[in-house]
Design a protein around this motif. Structure first.
Motif, mmCIF file in Angstrom:
data_model
loop_
_atom_site.group_PDB
_atom_site.id
_atom_site.type_symbol
_atom_site.label_atom_id
_atom_site.label_comp_id
_atom_site.label_asym_id
_atom_site.label_seq_id
_atom_site.Cartn_x
_atom_site.Cartn_y
_atom_site.Cartn_z
ATOM 1 N N ARG A 15 0.795 -1.225 0.000
ATOM 2 C CA ARG A 15 0.000 0.000 0.000
ATOM 3 C C ARG A 15 0.824 1.268 0.000
ATOM 4 N N ALA A 134 -6.483 -1.888 7.179
ATOM 5 C CA ALA A 134 -5.450 -2.553 6.377
ATOM 6 C C ALA A 134 -4.942 -3.808 7.072
ATOM 7 N N GLN A 137 -7.672 -6.537 6.839
ATOM 8 C CA GLN A 137 -7.807 -7.018 5.462
ATOM 9 C C GLN A 137 -6.639 -7.932 5.088
ATOM 10 N N LYS A 296 -9.114 -0.478 -3.607
ATOM 11 C CA LYS A 296 -7.898 -0.038 -2.918
ATOM 12 C C LYS A 296 -7.407 1.300 -3.480
ATOM 13 N N TRP A 299 -9.690 3.945 -2.342
ATOM 14 C CA TRP A 299 -9.478 4.218 -0.915
ATOM 15 C C TRP A 299 -8.181 5.003 -0.697
ATOM 16 N N ASP A 300 -7.139 4.637 -1.439
ATOM 17 C CA ASP A 300 -5.872 5.381 -1.299
ATOM 18 C C ASP A 300 -6.061 6.852 -1.692
#
Length: 512
Positions: A15, A134, A137, A296, A299-300
């Motif tokens: 991430r 995170a 997940q 993702k 979300w980032d």
């Protein structure tokens, strides 16, 4: 075996860094988030309550009542969302079928603001939410991939996952010792291969073996007791089907041409259906993976925007605080200047008289002073009386002038009304007199007409109609609008005229 540090490093590699800190600081933030989660759970359990995180698990107590005594036993249960997302179907059925022994305690919903403010040092609500999400997940993804895991949760216990058992949470032995309850017995280890593993052992029990076209079929093992086996040669594409190639539908003719030693027709069809179902499942997993990657990325971007907005808000707050500080300092300086000016004015006012120094006054001077003050007061009173009298006289004169003007207006109005009444009466009187005269003349005319045949003529003279009629009251039959005077001839002459008089007048003899 996966530990918490390895899990954090995996998350950072996947991430990236969430913020402006360096990699070491990001690792410390993950450790602090996990410690805050452990402290939150510990604080709730110390109060005989539980904590519920809807995306992960529920940790709390179960109450067992026996013979009037209540005993508490630690309780852990994965949430339905976590089970559906990361556990296999068999593990999900086992986990769903678990029934807690006794009554559950009250559970508190996880509050990210409370976790950031009370159980962490410098984390924000967004950081706790992002990093904890995170971690959960990535733990679920490792469980679904079959990677063994051993992650401690403070002094509460640890999350354990082995390839031969389902994921679970093992509480520390201190919990059971403090409550005086025996720890749970260890479950027997059942060997087996989980589904969809990269290192899964080969399914030897199926007896799937291929043979080149034209080769002699291999007889089945004697230990197997199976129904009638179809010994059909398997073509190369069908071998590729079981070795990882794309599946294809085969007709009855192709099935008759192929042969798999030790495999019945029903098992062969099941294997083909299993391969097709596996390919559909893999395609669905790939679509889910693409959705997860898109989520993702979204979300980032959302996290980066939130962090940017937070930094902008912090900067704006600092600027407002700086401006407020300057304004307060300016107010303090103005207040200090005002106090100095006021003190200076007070000193000057105090210096303008000799208070509190008192001196005795001579009696003669006191008498003169008193007499002077009395004269001033008397003069002021006289001026006030004169002013009041002048104002009163002016008001009376003004009222008198108003009354005179009103009286004059009333007189003029009454005179106008009287003149109008007189004119109206004179007009009505003249109109009545004119109508009276006209009526009398008409009556005389009709009488003269009616009596004309009764009187015989005596001479050649002729009497005209104008000579036989008496004159009108006004002396003329035309002036109907003439104003009447005060004459004594108000009664018409023709009213008393007889037929003899008319006859005498017609003979030329006068009445007078």
């Amino acid at each position: 075996m996966l530990t918490f540090d390895a899990l954090v490093q995996d998350i950072i590699q996947r991430r990236g860094k969430l913020g402006t800190k360096e990699g070491a600081d990001s690792v410390q933030d993950y450790h602090e988030v996990w410690a805050a989660f452990a402290n939150y759970v510990r604080a709730c359990m110390d109060q005989r309550r539980g904590l519920q995180l809807s995306s992960f698990c529920k940790i709390g107590w179960t109450m067992l009542k026996k013979l009037g005594k209540t005993s508490y036993r630690p309780y852990f249960h994965f949430s339905d969302a976590f089970v559906r997302a990361y556990l296999s179907q068999e593990a999900a059925r086992k986990h769903t079928g678990q029934v807690p022994q006794g009554d559950l305690c009250a559970f508190e919903d996880f509050n990210f603001s409370k976790a950031a403010l009370k159980f962490s040092n410098q984390l924000t609500k967004d950081q706790v939410f992002t990093m904890l999400r995170a971690l959960i997940q990535r733990m679920g993804e490792n469980i679904s991939e079959g990677r063994e895991m051993d992650i401690a949760l403070g002094d509460l216990g640890k999350f354990v996952y082995r390839s031969d058992r389902d994921p679970r949470f093992l509480f520390a032995a201190g919990f059971y010792k403090e409550e005086g309850v025996p720890p749970p017995t260890a479950e027997p280890t059942v060997p087996g291969a989980p589904a969809f593993r990269k290192e899964a052992p080969q399914a030897a029990s199926l007896g799937v073996r291929g043979a080149q076209p034209g080769a002699a079929p291999t007889p089945p093992r004697a230990a197997q007791t199976q129904p009638e086996v179809m010994t059909m040669p398997m073509t190369q594409p069908e071998l590729q089907c079981f070795e990882g190639g794309a599946p294809r539908a085969m007709g009855e003719g192709e099935m008759e041409k192929s042969a798999v030693p030790g495999l019945t027709a029903l098992q062969f069809k099941k294997e083909i259906a299993f391969k097709e179902a596996m390919d559909r499942h893999i395609a669905a997993m790939e679509a889910h993976a693409h959705e997860a990657v898109a989520e993702k990325d979204a979300w980032d971007s959302h996290v980066s925007e939130c962090l940017l907005q937070e930094r902008e808000e912090i900067q704006a707050r600092k600027e407002r605080n700086h401006m407020n500080l300057h304004f307060l300092k300016h107010q303090m300086a103005l207040g200090e200047h005002k106090r100095k000016e006021q003190r200076k004015d007070d000193i000057e006012a105090a210096s303008a008289h000799d208070f509190p120094a008192f001196s005795e006054v001579h009696p003669d001077e006191m008498k003169d002073f008193v007499k002077g003050q009395q004269a001033k007061v008397r003069e002021a009173l006289d001026d006030q009386v004169r002013t009041n009298n002048t104002l009163r006289n002016l008001a009376k004169q003004k009222d008198l002038a108003l009354e005179l003007n009103q009286l004059q207006a009333n007189r003029e109005e009454l005179a106008m009304l009287r003149n109008a009444e007189r004119a109206k009466k004179a007009y009505d009187k003249e109109a009545l007199a004119t109508a009276w005269n006209a009526d009398i003349r008409m009556k005389n005319i009709w009488k003269a007409i009616d009596n004309h045949s009764k009187v015989a003529p005596k001479g050649p003279s002729k009497v005209t109609l104008d000579e036989s009629l008496p004159p009108s009251r006004a002396g003329s039959t035309v002036s109907a609008g003439r104003i009447m005077t005060g004459s004594v001839r108000r009664t018409p002459l023709g009213c008393s005229t007889s037929m003899s008089q008319l006859e005498a007048r017609s003979n030329g003899k006068g009445l007078y």
